[in-house]
Design an enzyme around this catalytic site. Structure first.
Site, PDB file in Angstrom:
ATOM      1  CG  ASP A  67      -0.268  -0.281   2.529  1.00  0.00           C
ATOM      2  OD1 ASP A  67       0.972  -0.348   2.567  1.00  0.00           O
ATOM      3  OD2 ASP A  67      -0.976  -0.427   3.546  1.00  0.00           O
ATOM      4  CG  ASN A 136      -8.774  -0.355  11.785  1.00  0.00           C
ATOM      5  OD1 ASN A 136      -7.801  -1.028  11.432  1.00  0.00           O
ATOM      6  ND2 ASN A 136      -9.304   0.586  11.030  1.00  0.00           N
ATOM      7  CG  HIS A 138      -5.822  -1.311   8.656  1.00  0.00           C
ATOM      8  ND1 HIS A 138      -5.868   0.048   8.824  1.00  0.00           N
ATOM      9  CD2 HIS A 138      -4.523  -1.650   8.821  1.00  0.00           C
ATOM     10  CE1 HIS A 138      -4.649   0.496   9.062  1.00  0.00           C
ATOM     11  NE2 HIS A 138      -3.816  -0.498   9.081  1.00  0.00           N
ATOM     12  CD  GLU A 143      -8.690   1.686   7.358  1.00  0.00           C
ATOM     13  OE1 GLU A 143      -8.657   0.828   8.262  1.00  0.00           O
ATOM     14  OE2 GLU A 143      -8.033   2.749   7.422  1.00  0.00           O
TER      15      GLU A 143
END
Ligand code: GLP
Length: 241
Positions: A67, A136, A138, A143
């Site tokens: 990413d 979280n 991800h 996400e």
């Protein structure tokens, strides 16, 4: 799934480097998927040391990073491009033309994303993909959401991700709001997955990960469906298990 709990970050980094190095020794023209973030820093340092000692050769290795922020200039110290050169590429003998990182400077992100998936395919797919996990849940910048995208795509960052990554920027409002990320299709398509999880602040998401359920609201849980997944944790991250 193979799970290993290490004493601390140093041990986890050594184990991670060992798994990556063994892959490259077994197949010198390996196609590696690479991650950024705080977690792999010491692992990349260990791989750089192995190269310096003459124990590891990157000359035939191809890499695809997971990413990149969008938009961001490559010369921004917070870009993942800068991170990878700083932490690994400038210390080893990898060929510049074998390095792939989603282009945070592109004017046409959709076309760049499609070309990225095509490049992974043309390289024969990923032999080993290194992953970290967000607080979280991800993976890359996939996400939590009711549905996840298979292809590499432009995504909007969660408020919690912006919060978590603000530690690397001078101010929170400098964190880009968007990113380019490999989709869950390319991730699950890798032949082997190596997930490194370190630190106290990951303990809650680790508990969720091993709750026995799979959900796109915890993207990392999908990895549990992969036939060749290794998860390396340290005791701090594993403390709620
Ligand atoms: C970042 C990256 C992920 C990384 C994760 C964890 O936002 N997009 O690829 O795995 O968050 O980062 P860290 O290792 O700093 O906790």
């Amino acid at each position: 799934m193979y799970r290993m709990i290490c004493r601390n970050y140093e041990e986890l980094s050594r184990v991670g480097a060992h798994v990556m190095a063994e892959q490259v020794k077994r197949k010198p023209d390996s196609v590696l998927g690479l991650a950024t973030g705080g977690t792999p820093v010491a692992m990349y340092a260990a791989l750089s040391d192995m190269y310096r000692r003459g124990d590891l050769d990157f000359s035939r290795v191809t890499t695809f990073n997971l990413d990149e922020y969008y938009p961001i200039r490559k010369d921004n110290r917070q870009s993942y491009d800068f991170f990878m050169w700083d932490n690994l590429f400038s210390h080893v003998n990898i060929s510049r033309e074998n390095i792939h990182i989603p282009n945070g400077e592109t004017k046409n992100p959709e076309a760049a994303c499609a070309a990225y998936d095509e490049a992974v395919r043309a390289a024969g797919g990923l032999d080993l993909l290194l992953l970290g996990i967000g607080v979280n849940g991800h993976i890359g910048f996939n996400e939590p959401a009711p549905a996840l995208t298979l292809a590499t795509h432009v995504t909007e960052l969660d408020a919690s991700t912006i919060e978590a990554n603000a530690r690397f920027f001078a101010q929170k409002d400098e964190v880009p709001r968007h990113a380019l990320t490999m989709g869950i299709g390319a991730i699950m398509g890798a032949r082997r997955l190596l997930l490194l999880i370190s630190g106290d602040n990951k303990a809650a998401v680790v508990k969720k990960l091993f709750s026995g359920a799979v959900s796109t609201e915890t993207p990392a849980s999908l990895l549990l469906l992969h036939p060749d997944l290794t998860i390396v944790l340290d005791e701090a991250a594993a403390r709620l298990l």
